[in-house]
Design a protein around this motif. Sequence first.
Motif, mmCIF file in Angstrom:
data_model
loop_
_atom_site.group_PDB
_atom_site.id
_atom_site.type_symbol
_atom_site.label_atom_id
_atom_site.label_comp_id
_atom_site.label_asym_id
_atom_site.label_seq_id
_atom_site.Cartn_x
_atom_site.Cartn_y
_atom_site.Cartn_z
ATOM 1 N N ARG A 93 33.412 63.413 34.535
ATOM 2 C CA ARG A 93 34.463 64.413 34.791
ATOM 3 C C ARG A 93 35.719 63.946 33.587
ATOM 4 O O ARG A 93 35.151 62.756 33.892
ATOM 5 N N THR A 94 35.792 65.184 32.611
ATOM 6 C CA THR A 94 36.947 64.596 31.578
ATOM 7 C C THR A 94 38.319 65.062 31.914
ATOM 8 O O THR A 94 37.723 66.385 32.656
ATOM 9 N N ARG A 118 44.548 59.926 30.186
ATOM 10 C CA ARG A 118 43.093 60.801 29.619
ATOM 11 C C ARG A 118 42.039 59.879 29.844
ATOM 12 O O ARG A 118 42.385 58.688 30.261
ATOM 13 N N THR A 119 41.529 60.770 30.992
ATOM 14 C CA THR A 119 40.117 60.354 31.500
ATOM 15 C C THR A 119 38.675 60.964 31.227
ATOM 16 O O THR A 119 38.957 61.593 30.770
ATOM 17 N N VAL A 161 31.275 55.844 34.949
ATOM 18 C CA VAL A 161 31.394 57.332 34.619
ATOM 19 C C VAL A 161 30.312 59.032 34.592
ATOM 20 O O VAL A 161 29.840 59.814 35.352
ATOM 21 N N ASP A 213 36.457 57.782 37.301
ATOM 22 C CA ASP A 213 37.220 58.235 36.246
ATOM 23 C C ASP A 213 37.999 56.506 35.658
ATOM 24 O O ASP A 213 38.759 57.061 34.625
ATOM 25 N N ARG A 238 34.227 60.690 26.783
ATOM 26 C CA ARG A 238 34.975 61.894 26.964
ATOM 27 C C ARG A 238 34.625 63.095 25.729
ATOM 28 O O ARG A 238 34.636 64.556 26.626
ATOM 29 N N THR A 259 32.668 67.041 27.195
ATOM 30 C CA THR A 259 33.526 68.062 26.914
ATOM 31 C C THR A 259 32.388 69.190 26.156
ATOM 32 O O THR A 259 32.284 70.590 26.208
#
Length: 380
Positions: A16-17, A28-29, A262, A267, A352, A356
């Motif tokens: 997840r981001t 920000r993760t 990750v 996270d 990240r 995405t």
Amino acid sequence: MTRFAFTIQATDGRARTGAIAMERGTIRTPAFMPVGTAATVKAMKPADVVAAGADIILGNTYHLMLRPGAERVERLGGLHAFMGWDRPILTDSGGYQVMSLSELTKRSEDGVAFKSHLDGTRHMLSPERSIDIQRRLGSNIVMAFDELVPTTTPREVQAAAMERSMRWAKRSRDAFDSGEEHAAHNAIFGIQQGALDEGLRKSSADALIDIGFDGYAVGGLAVGEGQEAMFACLDYAPQQLPADRPRYLMGVGKPTDIVGAVERGIDMFDCVLPTRSGRTGQAFTRGGPLNLRNARFSEDRGPLDPECPCPVCATWSRAYLHHLVRSGEILGAMLMTEHNIRFYEHLMADLRAAITDGTLASFANTFRVRYAGETTGERA
């Protein structure tokens, strides 16, 4: 102002981001937290840590309670003012250091009595005292106090430590809530324990969820069990924790550890490796770690990492850094540490972006192949 809000912006498999919004800023993760053990990220100024891309740092309850003392830090305006850092700070509970650094520890249901590694003075750290120290420091993310035992201990010992940690988690939560003004603006995370046992991990997760926390850490790993065993645990442990809360893997780790974690849904991370390695002459690069003490770098005019955009790689050669490291110059530790922190933060930004874009598997596989590099025996 937002006390604590976690938003997942994209997923790719289990990864997840997203972002954690807090009063002192947004995290920000996936996020890497540089370790500021004694109110400093060693060899770096706070502004340089920000410039490297860090949204949050970690402070250590055990070390700060012993020197300079939580009460003194509180009198001087809290940890943020004391060290000149205005973004979020997570503080660990001190439990790991008490059990790994201190002599003559005595564990009981009340807490841990221990002898300081600095001057031999006696202290007691309980869930209530740990939370009180973290509150006095002005921590934005407080960690529950827990008991850590090696993964090699018998299952009954692991079960007893996990169950005690869950009782301490409830006491930690109650102590955090009792400080109403601090609790109204900050957050507390619980810590899952259970070593490498899936059943114990599940029992721990259920107990923590019943208590209720803002986020959840996977504790008790990266203590010598090896990457394969750690990943085997992470194949199930994060999924036992709430999907709508941040998941923090404590004390991890090497770049390949982070990439694999990750992929398994973690996270948040912290580790002393980039700063400690920087001070001892090891640089992290996309082609694997380099030991700048090696003679082969003495006339190497190239940058540490040709693809790295950091000021260190843009300005100084491997030959110069080799000279600084071999000469024991303070600047060597500073430049190597800055590069390493920037490497870690760039890695998190790349992760990240890959999540995405839905390209995490490709990015991770390419990273692992390149990072393995050549096994010449000269790398760190």
